[in-house]
Design an enzyme around this catalytic site. Structure first.
Site, mmCIF file in Angstrom:
data_model
loop_
_atom_site.group_PDB
_atom_site.id
_atom_site.type_symbol
_atom_site.label_atom_id
_atom_site.label_comp_id
_atom_site.label_asym_id
_atom_site.label_seq_id
_atom_site.Cartn_x
_atom_site.Cartn_y
_atom_site.Cartn_z
ATOM 1 N N ASP A 80 0.852 -1.186 0.000
ATOM 2 C CA ASP A 80 0.000 0.000 0.000
ATOM 3 C C ASP A 80 0.895 1.245 0.000
ATOM 4 O O ASP A 80 1.784 1.381 0.843
ATOM 5 C CB ASP A 80 -0.920 -0.041 1.226
ATOM 6 C CG ASP A 80 -2.117 0.881 1.079
ATOM 7 O OD1 ASP A 80 -1.992 1.912 0.406
ATOM 8 O OD2 ASP A 80 -3.173 0.563 1.673
ATOM 9 N N ASP A 91 -3.442 7.395 -3.020
ATOM 10 C CA ASP A 91 -3.373 6.232 -2.129
ATOM 11 C C ASP A 91 -3.752 5.026 -2.972
ATOM 12 O O ASP A 91 -4.867 4.974 -3.511
ATOM 13 C CB ASP A 91 -4.371 6.491 -0.974
ATOM 14 C CG ASP A 91 -4.419 5.372 0.054
ATOM 15 O OD1 ASP A 91 -3.683 4.383 -0.089
ATOM 16 O OD2 ASP A 91 -5.226 5.506 1.000
ATOM 17 N N HIS A 151 -12.088 5.689 1.823
ATOM 18 C CA HIS A 151 -12.218 6.923 2.583
ATOM 19 C C HIS A 151 -12.074 8.142 1.690
ATOM 20 O O HIS A 151 -11.309 8.135 0.724
ATOM 21 C CB HIS A 151 -11.150 6.968 3.681
ATOM 22 C CG HIS A 151 -9.782 6.585 3.198
ATOM 23 N ND1 HIS A 151 -8.841 7.504 2.842
ATOM 24 C CD2 HIS A 151 -9.224 5.367 2.942
ATOM 25 C CE1 HIS A 151 -7.747 6.874 2.425
ATOM 26 N NE2 HIS A 151 -7.956 5.566 2.464
ATOM 27 N N HIS A 159 -7.869 10.652 5.883
ATOM 28 C CA HIS A 159 -9.215 10.136 6.151
ATOM 29 C C HIS A 159 -10.095 11.331 6.486
ATOM 30 O O HIS A 159 -10.047 11.862 7.586
ATOM 31 C CB HIS A 159 -9.206 9.138 7.305
ATOM 32 C CG HIS A 159 -8.486 7.871 6.949
ATOM 33 N ND1 HIS A 159 -9.142 6.684 6.696
ATOM 34 C CD2 HIS A 159 -7.181 7.611 6.754
ATOM 35 C CE1 HIS A 159 -8.259 5.754 6.374
ATOM 36 N NE2 HIS A 159 -7.044 6.283 6.413
ATOM 37 N N GLU A 184 -11.021 1.011 -1.480
ATOM 38 C CA GLU A 184 -10.152 -0.118 -1.154
ATOM 39 C C GLU A 184 -10.899 -1.281 -0.512
ATOM 40 O O GLU A 184 -10.891 -1.450 0.691
ATOM 41 C CB GLU A 184 -8.993 0.314 -0.261
ATOM 42 C CG GLU A 184 -9.348 1.096 0.968
ATOM 43 C CD GLU A 184 -8.098 1.478 1.763
ATOM 44 O OE1 GLU A 184 -7.152 0.686 1.863
ATOM 45 O OE2 GLU A 184 -8.078 2.614 2.287
ATOM 46 N N GLU A 279 -6.611 -1.146 -4.339
ATOM 47 C CA GLU A 279 -6.996 0.238 -4.031
ATOM 48 C C GLU A 279 -6.585 1.213 -5.127
ATOM 49 O O GLU A 279 -5.488 1.130 -5.673
ATOM 50 C CB GLU A 279 -6.343 0.677 -2.709
ATOM 51 C CG GLU A 279 -6.686 2.112 -2.307
ATOM 52 C CD GLU A 279 -6.124 2.508 -0.937
ATOM 53 O OE1 GLU A 279 -5.110 1.920 -0.519
ATOM 54 O OE2 GLU A 279 -6.711 3.400 -0.303
HETATM 55 MN MN MN Z 1 -3.900 2.635 1.005
HETATM 56 MN MN MN Z 2 -6.553 4.056 1.793
#
Ligand code: MN
Ligand code: MN
Length: 294
Positions: A80, A91, A151, A159, A184, A279
């Site tokens: 990630d 992200d 998010h 977030h 994700e 994601e």
């Molecule tokens: Mn992530």
């Molecule tokens: Mn994330």
């Protein structure tokens, strides 16, 4: 928009490049450091420490300083990656699978991400996106993880507000044009509980508040954190130059106990079953969305 796209392009290049590094025996710390260095080299900044999560570990594992762990045989590994350009975040995550038996999990989670992204348009309910994820995951014979969600993101905020679940749960909210989200989904085997729990270990931290710790070494560490990592998560590794190892450990303990910093515990599947994740980051548009990390 330009900066979101630049961050996205960097994150996507790094994600594609990291796959060849994930082999049995590779030190996890090497993967973290290579990913982070390559983000910087491409002109991005780190939005959070590189996460490398093996098997039943679903999220929030990033190597501590002097990490000795390596990629085991037959592992299913989630990488990630977080990049920002002037606070605008990308992200993105991928699952690298070294065990042929788990290929179906990776296929299913990629399909799920694709289906959820297809369903995104202004005014769509997050509940409906959860429904879509759950249906797709179950179609392939797996179980969604209900307590990990996508998010909303804002400048310097990882977030921010709305969540996108992988089940039709949580309060009803709707996506709006111009909003930015990380989507994700996570899935586990049917023998899994479909839930993650936190361990006591935590290697990813974030700044919480400025409350002066009693110990001067802890104050010194907090000063550095306040300057460099006030808004986004950071790794214990990134601060290893500030104090000698034992003092650094104690200083982190002090800051955690007076709540100047808080920790993201390592999250594992409750039944210790393997987990897969995919994601992307996207911007909602008038007609659908633009994926910045494809
Ligand atoms: Mn992530
Ligand atoms: Mn994330």
């Amino acid at each position: 928009m330009k900066k979101y796209k630049r961050a996205g392009r960097i994150a996507s290049e790094v994600r594609k490049g990291v796959r060849t590094l994930v082999k049995p025996g590779t030190p996890i710390i090497d993967i973290c450091e290579k990913v982070e260095k390559s983000i910087i080299r491409k002109g991005g900044q780190l939005a959070f420490p590189c996460n490398v999560c093996v098997n039943e570990v679903a999220a929030h594992y990033s190597s501590p300083p002097q990490d000795k762990r390596t990629i085991p045989n037959d592992a299913i590994v989630k990488i990630d990656i977080g990049v920002h350009v002037d606070g605008y975040i990308a992200d993105t995550a991928t699952t690298v699978n070294l065990k042929p038996e788990y290929d179906g999990m990776v296929f299913a989670i990629e399909k799920t991400l694709e289906q959820v992204i297809k369903a995104i348009q202004p005014n769509v309910q997050t509940r409906w996106l959860g429904e879509t994820a759950k249906k797709t995951i179950e179609q392939y014979g797996f179980k969604p993880i209900w307590n990990l969600t996508g998010h909303q993101m804002k400048r310097y905020a990882l977030h921010a507000g709305k969540s996108i679940p992988s089940v039709p749960r949580f309060a009803m909210s709707r996506l709006k044009a111009g909003e930015v989200f990380a989507v994700e989904p996570f899935l586990t085997l049917s023998a899994g509980s479909g839930e993650v729990r936190g361990l006591t270990e935590a290697y990813i931290l974030r700044y919480h508040r400025s409350k002066s710790p009693r110990h001067p070494k802890a104050r010194e560490l907090l000063d550095v954190i306040e300057k460099a990592y006030r808004y986004l998560p950071f790794s214990r590794r990134w601060l290893k130059g500030v104090l000698p190892p034992q003092e650094l450990d104690q200083a982190f303990k002090d800051l955690l106990s007076n709540k100047s910093v808080s920790a993201y515990p390592v999250l594992v599947e409750k039944n210790k079953q393997a987990v897969a994740q995919a994601e992307h980051t996207l911007i909602v548009t008038e007609t659908g969305c633009v994926v910045t990390t494809s």
